[in-house]
Design a protein around this motif. Structure first.
Motif, PDB file in Angstrom:
ATOM      1  N   THR A 225       0.841  -1.202   0.000  1.00  0.00           N
ATOM      2  CA  THR A 225       0.000   0.000   0.000  1.00  0.00           C
ATOM      3  C   THR A 225       0.874   1.249   0.000  1.00  0.00           C
ATOM      4  N   PRO A 226       0.335   2.378  -0.422  1.00  0.00           N
ATOM      5  CA  PRO A 226       1.121   3.620  -0.357  1.00  0.00           C
ATOM      6  C   PRO A 226       1.495   3.988   1.070  1.00  0.00           C
ATOM      7  N   TRP A 227       0.656   3.583   2.054  1.00  0.00           N
ATOM      8  CA  TRP A 227       0.913   3.922   3.457  1.00  0.00           C
ATOM      9  C   TRP A 227       2.093   3.116   4.000  1.00  0.00           C
ATOM     10  N   ASN A 228       2.133   1.838   3.668  1.00  0.00           N
ATOM     11  CA  ASN A 228       3.250   1.017   4.142  1.00  0.00           C
ATOM     12  C   ASN A 228       4.550   1.400   3.440  1.00  0.00           C
ATOM     13  N   LYS A 229       4.451   1.755   2.167  1.00  0.00           N
ATOM     14  CA  LYS A 229       5.644   2.208   1.439  1.00  0.00           C
ATOM     15  C   LYS A 229       6.188   3.501   2.056  1.00  0.00           C
ATOM     16  N   LYS A 230       5.284   4.406   2.439  1.00  0.00           N
ATOM     17  CA  LYS A 230       5.698   5.661   3.073  1.00  0.00           C
ATOM     18  C   LYS A 230       6.373   5.384   4.410  1.00  0.00           C
ATOM     19  N   PHE A 231       5.809   4.427   5.164  1.00  0.00           N
ATOM     20  CA  PHE A 231       6.381   4.028   6.449  1.00  0.00           C
ATOM     21  C   PHE A 231       7.796   3.481   6.246  1.00  0.00           C
ATOM     22  N   PHE A 232       7.977   2.613   5.253  1.00  0.00           N
ATOM     23  CA  PHE A 232       9.298   2.079   4.922  1.00  0.00           C
ATOM     24  C   PHE A 232      10.263   3.218   4.573  1.00  0.00           C
ATOM     25  N   ASP A 233       9.815   4.126   3.713  1.00  0.00           N
ATOM     26  CA  ASP A 233      10.683   5.202   3.235  1.00  0.00           C
ATOM     27  C   ASP A 233      11.174   6.086   4.382  1.00  0.00           C
ATOM     28  N   GLU A 234      10.325   6.260   5.398  1.00  0.00           N
ATOM     29  CA  GLU A 234      10.727   7.075   6.547  1.00  0.00           C
ATOM     30  C   GLU A 234      11.587   6.284   7.523  1.00  0.00           C
ATOM     31  N   ALA A 235      11.259   5.012   7.711  1.00  0.00           N
ATOM     32  CA  ALA A 235      11.929   4.218   8.737  1.00  0.00           C
ATOM     33  C   ALA A 235      13.306   3.713   8.322  1.00  0.00           C
ATOM     34  N   VAL A 236      13.435   3.223   7.103  1.00  0.00           N
ATOM     35  CA  VAL A 236      14.670   2.533   6.708  1.00  0.00           C
ATOM     36  C   VAL A 236      15.915   3.416   6.859  1.00  0.00           C
ATOM     37  N   LEU A 285     -10.606   7.024  23.750  1.00  0.00           N
ATOM     38  CA  LEU A 285      -9.823   5.863  23.328  1.00  0.00           C
ATOM     39  C   LEU A 285     -10.622   4.566  23.413  1.00  0.00           C
ATOM     40  N   GLU A 286     -11.583   4.503  24.311  1.00  0.00           N
ATOM     41  CA  GLU A 286     -12.373   3.281  24.480  1.00  0.00           C
ATOM     42  C   GLU A 286     -13.280   3.069  23.269  1.00  0.00           C
ATOM     43  N   GLY A 287     -13.059   1.972  22.576  1.00  0.00           N
ATOM     44  CA  GLY A 287     -13.820   1.689  21.366  1.00  0.00           C
ATOM     45  C   GLY A 287     -13.274   2.378  20.129  1.00  0.00           C
ATOM     46  N   LEU A 288     -12.076   2.950  20.232  1.00  0.00           N
ATOM     47  CA  LEU A 288     -11.486   3.701  19.121  1.00  0.00           C
ATOM     48  C   LEU A 288     -11.313   2.828  17.882  1.00  0.00           C
ATOM     49  N   GLU A 289     -11.768   3.326  16.745  1.00  0.00           N
ATOM     50  CA  GLU A 289     -11.572   2.656  15.460  1.00  0.00           C
ATOM     51  C   GLU A 289     -10.421   3.339  14.729  1.00  0.00           C
ATOM     52  N   MET A 290      -9.423   2.564  14.358  1.00  0.00           N
ATOM     53  CA  MET A 290      -8.261   3.079  13.636  1.00  0.00           C
ATOM     54  C   MET A 290      -8.268   2.474  12.239  1.00  0.00           C
ATOM     55  N   LYS A 291      -8.237   3.308  11.248  1.00  0.00           N
ATOM     56  CA  LYS A 291      -8.353   2.858   9.867  1.00  0.00           C
ATOM     57  C   LYS A 291      -6.989   2.801   9.187  1.00  0.00           C
ATOM     58  N   GLU A 292      -6.786   1.793   8.343  1.00  0.00           N
ATOM     59  CA  GLU A 292      -5.542   1.650   7.606  1.00  0.00           C
ATOM     60  C   GLU A 292      -5.268   2.929   6.819  1.00  0.00           C
ATOM     61  N   ASP A 295      -1.244   6.714   9.243  1.00  0.00           N
ATOM     62  CA  ASP A 295      -0.972   6.543  10.674  1.00  0.00           C
ATOM     63  C   ASP A 295      -0.989   5.079  11.104  1.00  0.00           C
ATOM     64  N   PHE A 296      -1.656   4.233  10.347  1.00  0.00           N
ATOM     65  CA  PHE A 296      -1.812   2.832  10.728  1.00  0.00           C
ATOM     66  C   PHE A 296      -1.563   1.915   9.527  1.00  0.00           C
ATOM     67  N   PRO A 297      -0.290   1.831   9.066  1.00  0.00           N
ATOM     68  CA  PRO A 297       0.002   1.039   7.872  1.00  0.00           C
ATOM     69  C   PRO A 297      -0.215  -0.460   8.055  1.00  0.00           C
ATOM     70  N   GLN A 298      -0.272  -0.934   9.301  1.00  0.00           N
ATOM     71  CA  GLN A 298      -0.495  -2.367   9.539  1.00  0.00           C
ATOM     72  C   GLN A 298      -1.884  -2.805   9.108  1.00  0.00           C
ATOM     73  N   GLY A 299      -2.865  -1.892   9.225  1.00  0.00           N
ATOM     74  CA  GLY A 299      -4.240  -2.231   8.875  1.00  0.00           C
ATOM     75  C   GLY A 299      -5.234  -1.677   9.865  1.00  0.00           C
ATOM     76  N   ASP A 300      -6.521  -1.954   9.632  1.00  0.00           N
ATOM     77  CA  ASP A 300      -7.583  -1.498  10.531  1.00  0.00           C
ATOM     78  C   ASP A 300      -7.437  -2.174  11.892  1.00  0.00           C
ATOM     79  N   LYS A 301      -7.860  -1.474  12.947  1.00  0.00           N
ATOM     80  CA  LYS A 301      -7.850  -2.054  14.286  1.00  0.00           C
ATOM     81  C   LYS A 301      -8.898  -1.387  15.156  1.00  0.00           C
ATOM     82  N   THR A 302      -9.362  -2.125  16.147  1.00  0.00           N
ATOM     83  CA  THR A 302     -10.366  -1.630  17.092  1.00  0.00           C
ATOM     84  C   THR A 302      -9.833  -1.781  18.504  1.00  0.00           C
ATOM     85  N   LEU A 303      -9.911  -0.717  19.294  1.00  0.00           N
ATOM     86  CA  LEU A 303      -9.458  -0.722  20.677  1.00  0.00           C
ATOM     87  C   LEU A 303     -10.674  -0.970  21.572  1.00  0.00           C
TER      88      LEU A 303
END
Length: 346
Positions: A225-236, A285-292, A295-303
């Protein structure tokens, strides 16, 4: 590094609600007593508004009463001990990534149905390893498999041969629960003893082994995904500046990066201005929905509200020719484990 990348990106974009983030960093030296003292200093002297981080579970557990006492939101960066969001859960602690019961629910069907019915579990003998051992043993047995034995090995053991040489009997696979240097040690020494030739090997990165992880450092479907590629480009490049042998961001960089972004999202939603607004931040934060996305290159998640535990997709993979290869993707809905938490009265 993950937290730093997130904070730099946040501040470059104007901060959170118009205010820059200041990082105050403390090293707990992998010691629970030092961790608790450093946490007290962060709260009392440095007057932090919130905490992000934690790697070793025994240190995380030692620090949790400090965040509780001073009513500071604690966004966990790495610590995986199951009890942190079950029997020892806290209103102030959130884990925005997976834990052992969710991984076991996701992975056990593959272990039992495709690799073998009988397993021996070798594990890092401290809080995280013990709780992870219990989670996998429960799910393997529930699916009709059998755990014929377990072997605990203290973290930091350079020569694991005395422990591994005692592993014997009739079983199909050896399941290893280790991380970092210890993961390399058990892989090499189990290979030298012939254990990986006689049995299927799951849990650590060695040729032919099968594992599960919340994040695999690949730019391949579904992570191309473009998000994971951006994460790689910043991290590596930043990782290489610290360690020239570093090649890609691992799950620890990923989870710390996303932990900071989960906190940012909660602050934005709640209008948090400081410690007095902690109840508002907890509610956001309780019940927070995080979308891919960025900010969240790993994927969607629910807290989850009930225990502050997140549920995310998992990747089952093997190592082929020294490289990761994704075998299956388990959606987050198939990793859910019932809550077992009762918050103490505030």
């Amino acid at each position: 590094m993950g937290v730093q990348i997130a904070v730099d990106r946040i501040n470059k974009a104007g901060g959170i609600n118009g205010r820059p983030v200041e990082l105050i960093i403390a090293d707990y030296e992998s010691k629970p007593d030092v961790g608790r003292r450093k946490a007290e200093k962060l709260v009392v002297e440095d007057k932090i508004d919130a905490h992000v981080g934690g790697v070793l579970s025994n240190v995380c557990l030692a620090c949790m009463p400090v965040w509780e006492e001073h009513q500071i939101v604690n966004m966990v960066g790495v610590c995986l001990d199951t009890t942190m969001t079950t029997t020892k859960c806290s209103r102030y602690t959130f884990r925005p990534f997976d834990y052992a019961p969710a991984q076991a629910v996701a992975f056990a069907p593959y272990l039992v149905n495709k690799l073998g019915k009988k397993w021996h579990i070798a594990y890092a003998d401290y809080a995280w390893g013990q709780s992870t051992r219990d989670a996998y043993a429960e799910q393997i047995k529930k699916l009709g498999g059998e755990v014929v034995g377990t072997t605990g090995i203290p973290i930091g053991t350079a020569d694991m041969t005395p422990f591994l040489s005692r592993i014997s009997g009739d079983f199909d696979g050896l399941f290893g629960i280790f991380f970092g240097k210890d993961g390399v040690t058990i892989g090499n020494q189990a290979y030298d003893l012939g254990l990986t030739k006689k049995h299927k090997f799951a849990g650590d990165k060695i040729e032919g082994f099968v594992g599960i992880n919340r994040y695999v450092p690949l730019i391949e479907p579904p992570l191309d995904t473009p998000w994971n590629k951006k994460f790689f480009d910043e991290a590596v490049p930043r990782l290489k500046a610290v360690d020239p042998s570093a090649s890609v961001p691992d799950r620890y960089v990923q989870s710390n990066f996303e932990a900071m972004n989960a906190l940012k999202l909660g602050i934005e939603k709640s209008g948090f201005q400081g410690r007095d607004d902690t109840p508002k931040l907890i509610a956001a934060l309780e019940g927070l929905e995080m979308k891919e996305g960025d900010d969240f290159p790993q994927g969607d998640k629910t807290l989850r509200k009930e225990d502050h535990q997140a549920f995310i997709r998992e990747f089952i993979y093997d190592v082929h020719d020294g490289k990761y290869r994704i075998l299956e993707v388990v959606p987050k809905e198939k990793t859910v484990f019932p809550p077992a938490c009762k918050f103490a009265s505030s």
